[in-house]
Enzyme design. Structure first.
Site, PDB file in Angstrom:
ATOM      1  N   GLU A 151       0.780  -1.248   0.000  1.00 28.79           N
ATOM      2  CA  GLU A 151       0.000   0.000   0.000  1.00 28.79           C
ATOM      3  C   GLU A 151       0.809   1.295   0.000  1.00 28.79           C
ATOM      4  O   GLU A 151       0.617   2.146   0.865  1.00 28.79           O
ATOM      5  CB  GLU A 151      -0.965  -0.008   1.213  1.00 28.79           C
ATOM      6  CG  GLU A 151      -1.925  -1.190   1.210  1.00 28.79           C
ATOM      7  CD  GLU A 151      -2.734  -1.333   2.501  1.00 28.79           C
ATOM      8  OE1 GLU A 151      -2.670  -0.442   3.356  1.00 28.79           O
ATOM      9  OE2 GLU A 151      -3.434  -2.352   2.643  1.00 28.79           O
ATOM     10  N   ASN A 199       1.682  -5.640  -2.921  1.00 27.20           N
ATOM     11  CA  ASN A 199       0.295  -5.882  -2.496  1.00 27.20           C
ATOM     12  C   ASN A 199      -0.444  -4.566  -2.240  1.00 27.20           C
ATOM     13  O   ASN A 199       0.086  -3.684  -1.554  1.00 27.20           O
ATOM     14  CB  ASN A 199       0.346  -6.713  -1.197  1.00 27.20           C
ATOM     15  CG  ASN A 199      -0.995  -7.262  -0.774  1.00 27.20           C
ATOM     16  OD1 ASN A 199      -1.683  -7.891  -1.573  1.00 27.20           O
ATOM     17  ND2 ASN A 199      -1.365  -7.045   0.479  1.00 27.20           N
ATOM     18  N   HIS A 238     -10.813  -6.094  -1.560  1.00 19.31           N
ATOM     19  CA  HIS A 238     -11.796  -5.672  -0.545  1.00 19.31           C
ATOM     20  C   HIS A 238     -12.928  -4.957  -1.267  1.00 19.31           C
ATOM     21  O   HIS A 238     -12.759  -3.824  -1.727  1.00 19.31           O
ATOM     22  CB  HIS A 238     -11.153  -4.728   0.481  1.00 19.31           C
ATOM     23  CG  HIS A 238     -10.073  -5.362   1.297  1.00 19.31           C
ATOM     24  ND1 HIS A 238     -10.335  -6.391   2.179  1.00 19.31           N
ATOM     25  CD2 HIS A 238      -8.745  -5.132   1.376  1.00 19.31           C
ATOM     26  CE1 HIS A 238      -9.193  -6.752   2.767  1.00 19.31           C
ATOM     27  NE2 HIS A 238      -8.214  -6.016   2.296  1.00 19.31           N
ATOM     28  N   GLU A 268      -6.626 -10.696  -0.205  1.00 18.73           N
ATOM     29  CA  GLU A 268      -7.380 -10.317   1.010  1.00 18.73           C
ATOM     30  C   GLU A 268      -8.872 -10.186   0.707  1.00 18.73           C
ATOM     31  O   GLU A 268      -9.527  -9.242   1.148  1.00 18.73           O
ATOM     32  CB  GLU A 268      -6.858  -8.975   1.568  1.00 18.73           C
ATOM     33  CG  GLU A 268      -5.373  -8.941   1.832  1.00 18.73           C
ATOM     34  CD  GLU A 268      -4.878  -7.628   2.444  1.00 18.73           C
ATOM     35  OE1 GLU A 268      -5.705  -6.795   2.867  1.00 18.73           O
ATOM     36  OE2 GLU A 268      -3.654  -7.435   2.507  1.00 18.73           O
ATOM     37  N   ASP A 270     -12.706  -9.962   0.561  1.00 24.43           N
ATOM     38  CA  ASP A 270     -13.940  -9.939   1.353  1.00 24.43           C
ATOM     39  C   ASP A 270     -14.909  -8.992   0.660  1.00 24.43           C
ATOM     40  O   ASP A 270     -14.495  -8.116  -0.101  1.00 24.43           O
ATOM     41  CB  ASP A 270     -13.723  -9.577   2.842  1.00 24.43           C
ATOM     42  CG  ASP A 270     -12.877  -8.341   3.099  1.00 24.43           C
ATOM     43  OD1 ASP A 270     -12.875  -7.419   2.267  1.00 24.43           O
ATOM     44  OD2 ASP A 270     -12.225  -8.284   4.152  1.00 24.43           O
TER      45      ASP A 270
HETATM   46  O1  9MR Z   1      -7.149  -7.507   9.336  1.00 24.28           O
HETATM   47  C1  9MR Z   1      -6.149  -6.708   9.906  1.00 24.28           C
HETATM   48  C2  9MR Z   1      -6.636  -6.159  11.247  1.00 24.28           C
HETATM   49  O2  9MR Z   1      -6.776  -7.224  12.185  1.00 24.28           O
HETATM   50  C3  9MR Z   1      -5.656  -5.113  11.757  1.00 24.28           C
HETATM   51  O3  9MR Z   1      -6.193  -4.511  12.926  1.00 24.28           O
HETATM   52  C4  9MR Z   1      -5.440  -4.073  10.681  1.00 24.28           C
HETATM   53  C5  9MR Z   1      -4.485  -2.972  11.146  1.00 24.28           C
HETATM   54  O4  9MR Z   1      -4.292  -2.020  10.170  1.00 24.28           O
HETATM   55  O5  9MR Z   1      -4.910  -4.678   9.519  1.00 24.28           O
HETATM   56  C6  9MR Z   1      -5.819  -5.568   8.955  1.00 24.28           C
HETATM   57  O6  9MR Z   1      -5.319  -6.119   7.752  1.00 24.28           O
HETATM   58  C7  9MR Z   1      -5.027  -5.222   6.683  1.00 24.28           C
HETATM   59  C8  9MR Z   1      -3.887  -5.823   5.890  1.00 24.28           C
HETATM   60  O7  9MR Z   1      -2.802  -6.115   6.742  1.00 24.28           O
HETATM   61  C9  9MR Z   1      -3.457  -4.925   4.758  1.00 24.28           C
HETATM   62  N1  9MR Z   1      -4.586  -4.555   3.917  1.00 24.28           N
HETATM   63  C10 9MR Z   1      -5.759  -4.064   4.595  1.00 24.28           C
HETATM   64  C11 9MR Z   1      -6.190  -5.035   5.709  1.00 24.28           C
HETATM   65  C12 9MR Z   1      -7.465  -4.558   6.380  1.00 24.28           C
HETATM   66  O8  9MR Z   1      -7.257  -3.356   7.056  1.00 24.28           O
END
Ligand code: 9MR
Length: 370
Positions: A151, A199, A238, A268, A270
Site C-alpha cells: 500500500e 500488495n 476488498h 485479502e 472480502d
Molecule cells: O485484518 C487486519 C486487522 O486485524 C488489523 O487490525 C489491521 C491494522 O491495520 O490490519 C488488517 O489487515 C489489513 C492488511 O494487513 C493490509 N490490507 C488491509 C487489511 C485490512 O485493514
C-alpha cells in the site's frame, strides 16, 4: 520456496468426493487460502478445523507484521508466526508472508524515534534493511509468497507524486521512491526462492477508475526493466456491495499485470455490506444476500480465468472475526462463514465456481439423444 506437488494441495485423504475449497481448487492448480489469527489455532477447535480442512494457503493476519515480531527494538518474538508456519507444514499448506514494508502496525519504538528525530533517515534505512533481512531469513524456505511492500500508491482521489506513489506514505516520505526496489533486492537476497509480491487495494479498477492500476502498472513495469526482483502483484480484493464492481475491468487489469511476466494473486478478498448489527451481521437488504456472493464469485472467476493467478485468499475465516465491522460503521457479512462459523451462501457459490472451472460436469451426448 518450491511449491509442493499437486497432491499436497488437497486435504490428504485422497478422496475424490472431497468438496472442500482446497480440494476443488487443487483440480485447477489453484491454491485457496485464508488469513489466520494464529493465536486461535489449537485453542478454538471449530476455527482450527475450518482452517485445516478448507484451505491450502494461509496468511498471518497480523502475526508477521513488524509490531508483532519486534515489539522491542532488537528483541524478536516469532511465537505466533512460527506456530502458523508449523501448522501449515502439518496440514499440507503453504504460507503467504505478510508484510515486510508497510506504514501501519509499525512498532512504537520506531515511529516514536522517527517522530522525535532520534532516528535519522539514514538510520531508518539501515533499520528497515535489518528488519527485512532478519525476517525473511528467519522464515527462509518456508514462505511461498511474501507481500514485500504494502500500500504505497496514492488512491485515485488523492494527488499522487509524479511516479504515482503516495508522497505522504511513511516510507516514501522518509526514504524516497527508490526504497521500493531496494526492499525487493534485500528480500530476494535473503530468500531467493520466495515469490516476491507488491500488495495493494483498488489496483484493478474497483474504485471506478483505472488511475491507481495505471500507476502501479507503470511503476512495476519500470522496476522489471531495472532488473528489480519483483515476481508478482497481490490484488487485495476488498469490495463493498454499495459501490458495484466492474468484473471485466478487474479481469483485464489482472491480465495486464500478468502480461508483464508477473504472477498475480487475490490476497485479502472480502465483500462487505450493510448489516443489522455487528454481533449478528444479518444484511439489512435482502438483495445484499445475493450481491455479496455474486461479487465474491466475480472475484474468484477473474482469478480462475487468468492463468497466472496462483492463489485466492479470503481475509479471515468468519464474520465474527473480520476487520470490517471495526472499520466500516454498520457494515459486515464480508466472509465465507457467518458469525456462528456456519458456511454462508457465498461458500456454496464458490464451490460451484471451482467445480465448473475444474470441468467435472458431464452431460452425455449433445442433443440428449435417447
Ligand atoms: O485484518 C487486519 C486487522 O486485524 C488489523 O487490525 C489491521 C491494522 O491495520 O490490519 C488488517 O489487515 C489489513 C492488511 O494487513 C493490509 N490490507 C488491509 C487489511 C485490512 O485493514
Amino acid at each position: 520456496m518450491l511449491v509442493p506437488a499437486a497432491v499436497a494441495f488437497a486435504n490428504g485423504n485422497g478422496n475424490s468426493a472431497d468438496t472442500s475449497l482446497r480440494a476443488l481448487a487443487a483440480k485447477q492448480g489453484l491454491r485457496f487460502g485464508t488469513a489466520v489469527d494464529a493465536s486461535q489455532l489449537g485453542t478454538n477447535k471449530a476455527y482450527t478445523d475450518i482452517v485445516a480442512d478448507q484451505f491450502s494457503v494461509v496468511t498471518a493476519e497480523n502475526a508477521m507484521k513488524w509490531e508483532s515480531v519486534e515489539p522491542t527494538q532488537g528483541v524478536y518474538n516469532w511465537k505466533d508466526a512460527d506456530a502458523l508456519v508449523k501448522f501449515a507444514e502439518q496440514h499440507g499448506q503453504v504460507v503467504r508472508g505478510h508484510t515486510l514494508m508497510w506504514h501501519n502496525q509499525l512498532p512504537s519504538w520506531l515511529t516514536t524515534g522517527v517522530g522525535n528525530g532520534t532516528i535519522s533517515n539514514a538510520q531508518l534505512r539501515d533499520i528497515l534493511h535489518k528488519h527485512v533481512t532478519d525476517e525473511v531469513t528467519h522464515f527462509k524456505g518456508k514462505i511461498w509468497q511474501w507481500d514485500v511492500i504494502n500500500e504505497v500508491f496514492a488512491n485515485s482521489w488523492e494527488t499522487p507524486q509524479a511516479d504515482g506513489l503516495n508522497a505522504n506514505d511513511f516510507w516514501v516520505q522518509h526514504l524516497g521512491s527508490g526504497i521500493i526496489g531496494d526492499v525487493f533486492r534485500w528480500a530476494h537476497k535473503a530468500d531467493p526462492k520466495a515469490v516476491l509480491m507488491y500488495n495493494d487495494y483498488n489496483i484493478t479498477g474497483e474504485d471506478g477508475t483505472n488511475v491507481k492500476f495505471q500507476a502501479v502498472y507503470n511503476f512495476v513495469k519500470d522496476l522489471r526493466k531495472q532488473g528489480v526482483p519483483i515476481d508478482g502483484i497481490g490484488e487485495q480484493g476488498h469490495l463493498d456491495t454499495q459501490y458495484g464492481f466492474d468484473a471485466q475491468r478487474y479481469q483485464a487489469d489482472l491480465q495486464a499485470y500478468a502480461d508483464l511476466g508477473l504472477k498475480v494473486a487475490i490476497t485479502e478478498a472480502d465483500v462487505r455490506t450493510f448489516v443489522n448489527n455487528s454481533t449478528e451481521q444479518v444484511p439489512t437488504s435482502s438483495l445484499a444476500q445475493f450481491a455479496q456472493p455474486f461479487e465474491f464469485s466475480e472475484l474468484l472467476k477473474g482469478c480462475e480465468l487468468v492463468s497466472q493467478c496462483i492463489s485466492f485468499t479470503a481475509w479471515g475465516v468468519h464474520d465474527g472475526d473480520s476487520w470490517i465491522p471495526g472499520t466500516f460503521q454498520g457494515e459486515g457479512y464480508g466472509l465465507l462463514y457467518d458469525v456462528n462459523m456456519q458456511p454462508k451462501t457465498v461458500y456454496s457459490t464458490l464451490q460451484q465456481d471451482l467445480e465448473l472451472a475444474a470441468g467435472t460436469a458431464h452431460h452425455g451426448a449433445l442433443g440428449g439423444d435417447k
